[in-house]
Scaffold this active site. Sequence first.
Site, PDB file in Angstrom:
ATOM      1  N   CYS A  86       0.835  -1.194   0.000  1.00 42.55           N
ATOM      2  CA  CYS A  86       0.000   0.000   0.000  1.00 42.55           C
ATOM      3  C   CYS A  86       0.877   1.255   0.000  1.00 42.55           C
ATOM      4  O   CYS A  86       1.539   1.537  -0.989  1.00 42.55           O
ATOM      5  CB  CYS A  86      -0.986  -0.048   1.169  1.00 42.55           C
ATOM      6  SG  CYS A  86      -2.408   1.065   0.978  1.00 42.55           S
ATOM      7  N   HIS A 196      -3.390  -5.772   1.010  1.00 40.92           N
ATOM      8  CA  HIS A 196      -2.695  -6.019   2.282  1.00 40.92           C
ATOM      9  C   HIS A 196      -2.659  -7.507   2.641  1.00 40.92           C
ATOM     10  O   HIS A 196      -3.559  -8.001   3.329  1.00 40.92           O
ATOM     11  CB  HIS A 196      -3.415  -5.270   3.412  1.00 40.92           C
ATOM     12  CG  HIS A 196      -3.243  -3.792   3.374  1.00 40.92           C
ATOM     13  ND1 HIS A 196      -2.259  -3.132   4.078  1.00 40.92           N
ATOM     14  CD2 HIS A 196      -3.944  -2.823   2.723  1.00 40.92           C
ATOM     15  CE1 HIS A 196      -2.354  -1.829   3.872  1.00 40.92           C
ATOM     16  NE2 HIS A 196      -3.369  -1.611   3.045  1.00 40.92           N
ATOM     17  N   GLU A 198      -0.864  -8.888   4.874  1.00 42.04           N
ATOM     18  CA  GLU A 198      -0.704  -9.029   6.324  1.00 42.04           C
ATOM     19  C   GLU A 198      -2.045  -8.986   7.051  1.00 42.04           C
ATOM     20  O   GLU A 198      -2.131  -9.370   8.220  1.00 42.04           O
ATOM     21  CB  GLU A 198       0.244  -7.946   6.866  1.00 42.04           C
ATOM     22  CG  GLU A 198      -0.359  -6.571   7.065  1.00 42.04           C
ATOM     23  CD  GLU A 198      -0.527  -5.746   5.790  1.00 42.04           C
ATOM     24  OE1 GLU A 198      -0.876  -4.550   5.898  1.00 42.04           O
ATOM     25  OE2 GLU A 198      -0.333  -6.288   4.681  1.00 42.04           O
TER      26      GLU A 198
END
Length: 231
Positions: A86, A196, A198
Amino acid sequence: MNFAVLVFPGSNCDIDCFKAVEDTIKQPVSYVWHTETDLSQYDCIIVPGGFSYGDYLRCGAIAQFAPVMKALKEAAEQGKYIIGICNGFQILLESGLLPGAMLRNESLKFRCHATMLQVENNATPFTAGYSQGELINIPIAHGEGNYYCDDATLEELKANNQIVFRYEAGNNPNGSVDDIAGICNKQGNVLGMMPHPERAVHELLGSADGAKMFTSILSTWREKHGAAVNG
């Protein structure tokens, strides 16, 4: 394998990245402040999402001048694994570690929801655990994720197999050229992506599809260094 998570003023996904490494692959991981000038002890460096320096000027435009960026470029040249997520992707673009630029989303609105990505290149250290063409559920959260590059650069990305992720056909959330969601450098050791991973490492989060990215990195590194996978 030693991981670093860079932290700039305004980073807000650093903890997510730290916990993803700690919980998913249980490797040593450290926060590294933007004033650091030595990254030599780390094997993989994560540039997390957020709003570095408040996103003044352009997203990532100020962060590219942080002291740590010189060390990050040196790490990239040494073949260490670097992933920008990002705002981290935006920083990699602004610093010239990856080609292209980010524009405002076509909708001019912040988009925050699950997205389906197609794995376009599973021959990178970040995607080795995925199948070619696999569809994975990875969330986005950005206002400037509209990836842009000129026609010549796009053809070069295609020719060198540098397009790593595309948004599922018909579901491009930001207007990015050729549905691009993530690209790598020619050497394949630097990855930038808007979604994302994660935030998708456990089914409790809505998807565990991002976990394979972290296990891929570890497995590839261990194979390269001759370490036993379960060592």
